[in-house]
Design a protein around this motif. Structure first.
Motif, PDB file in Angstrom:
ATOM      1  N   GLN A 149       2.220 -17.768  30.387  1.00 18.18           N
ATOM      2  CA  GLN A 149       1.187 -18.800  30.290  1.00 18.18           C
ATOM      3  C   GLN A 149       1.790 -20.178  30.538  1.00 18.18           C
ATOM      4  OE1 GLN A 149      -0.667 -19.289  26.421  1.00 18.18           O
ATOM      5  NE2 GLN A 149      -2.665 -19.571  27.400  1.00 18.18           N
ATOM      6  N   VAL A 150       1.100 -21.001  31.319  1.00 17.26           N
ATOM      7  CA  VAL A 150       1.608 -22.318  31.688  1.00 17.26           C
ATOM      8  C   VAL A 150       0.794 -23.400  30.979  1.00 17.26           C
ATOM      9  CG1 VAL A 150       1.975 -23.924  33.602  1.00 17.26           C
ATOM     10  CG2 VAL A 150       2.356 -21.472  33.925  1.00 17.26           C
ATOM     11  N   ASP A 151       1.481 -24.385  30.435  1.00 17.30           N
ATOM     12  CA  ASP A 151       0.812 -25.537  29.831  1.00 17.30           C
ATOM     13  C   ASP A 151       0.282 -26.410  30.962  1.00 17.30           C
ATOM     14  OD1 ASP A 151       0.019 -27.849  28.611  1.00 17.30           O
ATOM     15  OD2 ASP A 151       1.938 -28.276  27.639  1.00 17.30           O
ATOM     16  N   PRO A 152      -1.055 -26.573  31.077  1.00 17.75           N
ATOM     17  CA  PRO A 152      -1.596 -27.322  32.227  1.00 17.75           C
ATOM     18  C   PRO A 152      -1.174 -28.784  32.245  1.00 17.75           C
ATOM     19  CG  PRO A 152      -3.312 -26.861  30.610  1.00 17.75           C
ATOM     20  CD  PRO A 152      -2.116 -26.064  30.202  1.00 17.75           C
ATOM     21  N   VAL A 153      -0.962 -29.377  31.083  1.00 17.04           N
ATOM     22  CA  VAL A 153      -0.546 -30.786  31.041  1.00 17.04           C
ATOM     23  C   VAL A 153       0.892 -30.924  31.523  1.00 17.04           C
ATOM     24  CG1 VAL A 153      -0.147 -32.774  29.538  1.00 17.04           C
ATOM     25  CG2 VAL A 153      -2.176 -31.342  29.201  1.00 17.04           C
ATOM     26  N   ALA A 154       1.758 -30.044  31.021  1.00 13.23           N
ATOM     27  CA  ALA A 154       3.153 -30.077  31.467  1.00 13.23           C
ATOM     28  C   ALA A 154       3.245 -29.794  32.958  1.00 13.23           C
ATOM     29  CB  ALA A 154       3.974 -29.057  30.679  1.00 13.23           C
ATOM     30  N   ALA A 155       2.426 -28.850  33.426  1.00 14.32           N
ATOM     31  CA  ALA A 155       2.444 -28.528  34.852  1.00 14.32           C
ATOM     32  C   ALA A 155       1.958 -29.711  35.688  1.00 14.32           C
ATOM     33  CB  ALA A 155       1.559 -27.303  35.112  1.00 14.32           C
ATOM     34  N   VAL A 190     -12.196 -32.667  14.222  1.00 17.21           N
ATOM     35  CA  VAL A 190     -10.920 -32.740  14.937  1.00 17.21           C
ATOM     36  C   VAL A 190      -9.932 -31.699  14.446  1.00 17.21           C
ATOM     37  CG1 VAL A 190     -11.218 -35.193  15.351  1.00 17.21           C
ATOM     38  CG2 VAL A 190      -9.946 -34.449  13.333  1.00 17.21           C
ATOM     39  N   ALA A 191     -10.401 -30.733  13.668  1.00 14.79           N
ATOM     40  CA  ALA A 191      -9.493 -29.698  13.173  1.00 14.79           C
ATOM     41  C   ALA A 191      -8.859 -28.973  14.347  1.00 14.79           C
ATOM     42  CB  ALA A 191     -10.255 -28.710  12.300  1.00 14.79           C
ATOM     43  N   PRO A 192      -7.531 -28.822  14.333  1.00 16.44           N
ATOM     44  CA  PRO A 192      -6.882 -28.140  15.455  1.00 16.44           C
ATOM     45  C   PRO A 192      -7.254 -26.667  15.469  1.00 16.44           C
ATOM     46  CG  PRO A 192      -5.317 -28.515  13.671  1.00 16.44           C
ATOM     47  CD  PRO A 192      -6.584 -29.235  13.295  1.00 16.44           C
ATOM     48  N   PRO A 193      -7.298 -26.061  16.637  1.00  9.85           N
ATOM     49  CA  PRO A 193      -7.623 -24.641  16.705  1.00  9.85           C
ATOM     50  C   PRO A 193      -6.570 -23.803  16.007  1.00  9.85           C
ATOM     51  CG  PRO A 193      -6.786 -25.433  18.810  1.00  9.85           C
ATOM     52  CD  PRO A 193      -6.970 -26.643  17.935  1.00  9.85           C
ATOM     53  N   ALA A 194      -6.948 -22.625  15.593  1.00  8.15           N
ATOM     54  CA  ALA A 194      -6.001 -21.744  14.926  1.00  8.15           C
ATOM     55  C   ALA A 194      -4.846 -21.433  15.868  1.00  8.15           C
ATOM     56  CB  ALA A 194      -6.710 -20.457  14.523  1.00  8.15           C
ATOM     57  N   PRO A 195      -3.612 -21.476  15.349  1.00 14.03           N
ATOM     58  CA  PRO A 195      -2.462 -21.232  16.221  1.00 14.03           C
ATOM     59  C   PRO A 195      -2.489 -19.818  16.791  1.00 14.03           C
ATOM     60  CG  PRO A 195      -1.808 -21.232  13.904  1.00 14.03           C
ATOM     61  CD  PRO A 195      -3.223 -21.717  13.964  1.00 14.03           C
ATOM     62  N   ARG A 196      -2.166 -19.712  18.074  1.00 14.72           N
ATOM     63  CA  ARG A 196      -2.120 -18.419  18.723  1.00 14.72           C
ATOM     64  C   ARG A 196      -0.773 -18.241  19.411  1.00 14.72           C
ATOM     65  NH1 ARG A 196      -7.312 -18.407  22.522  1.00 14.72           N
ATOM     66  NH2 ARG A 196      -6.370 -20.432  23.025  1.00 14.72           N
ATOM     67  N   ALA A 197      -0.288 -17.043  19.426  1.00 17.33           N
ATOM     68  CA  ALA A 197       0.986 -16.780  20.085  1.00 17.33           C
ATOM     69  C   ALA A 197       0.824 -16.991  21.582  1.00 17.33           C
ATOM     70  CB  ALA A 197       1.435 -15.347  19.800  1.00 17.33           C
ATOM     71  N   PRO A 198       1.739 -17.714  22.215  1.00 23.44           N
ATOM     72  CA  PRO A 198       1.614 -17.957  23.652  1.00 23.44           C
ATOM     73  C   PRO A 198       1.703 -16.650  24.435  1.00 23.44           C
ATOM     74  CG  PRO A 198       3.774 -18.618  22.848  1.00 23.44           C
ATOM     75  CD  PRO A 198       2.955 -18.292  21.646  1.00 23.44           C
ATOM     76  N   LYS A 199       0.862 -16.540  25.448  1.00 15.98           N
ATOM     77  CA  LYS A 199       0.879 -15.352  26.292  1.00 15.98           C
ATOM     78  C   LYS A 199       2.066 -15.420  27.254  1.00 15.98           C
ATOM     79  CE  LYS A 199      -4.144 -14.853  26.212  1.00 15.98           C
ATOM     80  NZ  LYS A 199      -5.391 -14.808  27.039  1.00 15.98           N
ATOM     81  N   ARG A 200       2.557 -14.255  27.578  1.00 15.91           N
ATOM     82  CA  ARG A 200       3.688 -14.193  28.505  1.00 15.91           C
ATOM     83  C   ARG A 200       3.284 -14.794  29.853  1.00 15.91           C
ATOM     84  NH1 ARG A 200       8.239 -11.199  28.471  1.00 15.91           N
ATOM     85  NH2 ARG A 200       7.440  -9.990  26.699  1.00 15.91           N
ATOM     86  N   GLU A 249      -8.237 -28.855  38.010  1.00 18.26           N
ATOM     87  CA  GLU A 249      -9.161 -27.868  37.460  1.00 18.26           C
ATOM     88  C   GLU A 249      -8.593 -27.197  36.213  1.00 18.26           C
ATOM     89  OE1 GLU A 249      -9.815 -25.290  40.752  1.00 18.26           O
ATOM     90  OE2 GLU A 249     -11.141 -26.687  41.821  1.00 18.26           O
ATOM     91  N   ALA A 250      -7.275 -27.030  36.166  1.00 24.23           N
ATOM     92  CA  ALA A 250      -6.653 -26.400  35.007  1.00 24.23           C
ATOM     93  C   ALA A 250      -6.738 -27.287  33.768  1.00 24.23           C
ATOM     94  CB  ALA A 250      -5.188 -26.077  35.317  1.00 24.23           C
ATOM     95  N   ILE A 251      -6.745 -28.601  33.960  1.00 24.47           N
ATOM     96  CA  ILE A 251      -6.825 -29.531  32.828  1.00 24.47           C
ATOM     97  C   ILE A 251      -8.253 -29.697  32.330  1.00 24.47           C
ATOM     98  CG2 ILE A 251      -6.557 -31.984  32.211  1.00 24.47           C
ATOM     99  CD1 ILE A 251      -4.072 -32.096  33.795  1.00 24.47           C
ATOM    100  N   GLU A 252      -9.239 -29.441  33.167  1.00 21.57           N
ATOM    101  CA  GLU A 252     -10.634 -29.724  32.825  1.00 21.57           C
ATOM    102  C   GLU A 252     -11.095 -29.071  31.517  1.00 21.57           C
ATOM    103  OE1 GLU A 252     -14.156 -31.452  32.711  1.00 21.57           O
ATOM    104  OE2 GLU A 252     -12.503 -31.968  34.062  1.00 21.57           O
TER     105      GLU A 252
END
Length: 242
Positions: A75-81, A63-73, A156-159
């Protein structure tokens, strides 16, 4: 002895219980075996802790979280959307003539706030349900095609996120090589403890205490008791005629 198969989830509980019961019920029985009983108890405690540590490491790795990455210009959060989409859809449906019942159907009787708080997997299910409702109520939503297309894209974006969640869950249930080695060692020590404890108890006519010390033996005894039908009565057991 009981069936050697012991569920992974039960091992730590069994280990702690058995170590405690050996100290409480067996050590006082025979002073000559006190040192040996305490030694096997210490080994059992160590093996139980080693298995727990191997399990904790496996879960942490899974369950280790993925390495943090800078958000792309852009880029939309599929859950928030998806949450924003559900909010807009429900509000739009409720604004239509007779739309209160339609909005309630979209929300499956829940409040909008409740639906928007759901986890991604449940939110994806809510999107799928909303798509079905729209397809069944085309006449009540003239722009249903646009809403249906947006719901499909959001689903499809959440999948990909859901696939990652499923992979982590499977990894948490998997037995790593380290866990298998720790389990094998634990089972070996647990079996040795059974042999030693039975020897001590047998010398004093107290073998009947074994299920009180080893939980898997108690489980096996309960299963046999539940599954064994009453013995048939012999002709001699019939009541005498009056």
């Amino acid at each position: 002895m009981s069936d050697p198969t012991i569920y992974q989830r039960d091992i730590q509980e069994y280990g702690r219980f058995t170590a405690s019961q050996i100290q409480r019920l067996v050590v006082p029985v025979d002073a000559g075996f006190k040192q040996a009983l305490r030694a096997v108890t210490a080994r059992l405690d160590a093996a139980t802790e080693a298995l727990g540590e191997a399990k904790r490491k496996a879960i942490a790795a899974a369950v280790a979280p993925p390495a943090p990455r800078a958000p792309k210009r852009g880029q939309v959060d599929p859950v928030a959307a998806a949450r924003d989409l559900m909010r807009r859809l429900v509000e739009h449906a409720a604004s239509r003539p007779g739309g209160v019942a339609l909005a309630r159907s979209l929300l499956q009787g829940q409040t909008l706030a409740t639906v928007l708080r759901r986890r991604p997997a449940e939110l994806a299910a809510a999107l799928t349900h909303a798509l079905e409702v729209i397809e069944q109520n085309e006449r009540r939503l003239p722009d249903h095609e646009a809403w249906a297309a947006e719901l499909q894209r959001s689903r499809e974006a959440i999948e990909p996120l859901l696939r990652n969640v499923r992979k982590r869950r499977l990894a948490r249930r998997a037995i790593t090589p380290e866990m298998k080695a720790a389990r094998d060692e634990w089972l070996n020590i647990y079996g040795a403890a059974k042999l030693l404890v039975e020897s001590v108890l047998r010398l004093h006519g107290k073998v009947s205490l074994m299920p009180e010390i080893f939980e898997d033996l108690a489980d096996a005894t309960r299963v046999v008791t539940r599954s064994t039908p009453p013995a048939p009565r012999s002709p001699t057991d019939a009541p005498a005629p009056s």
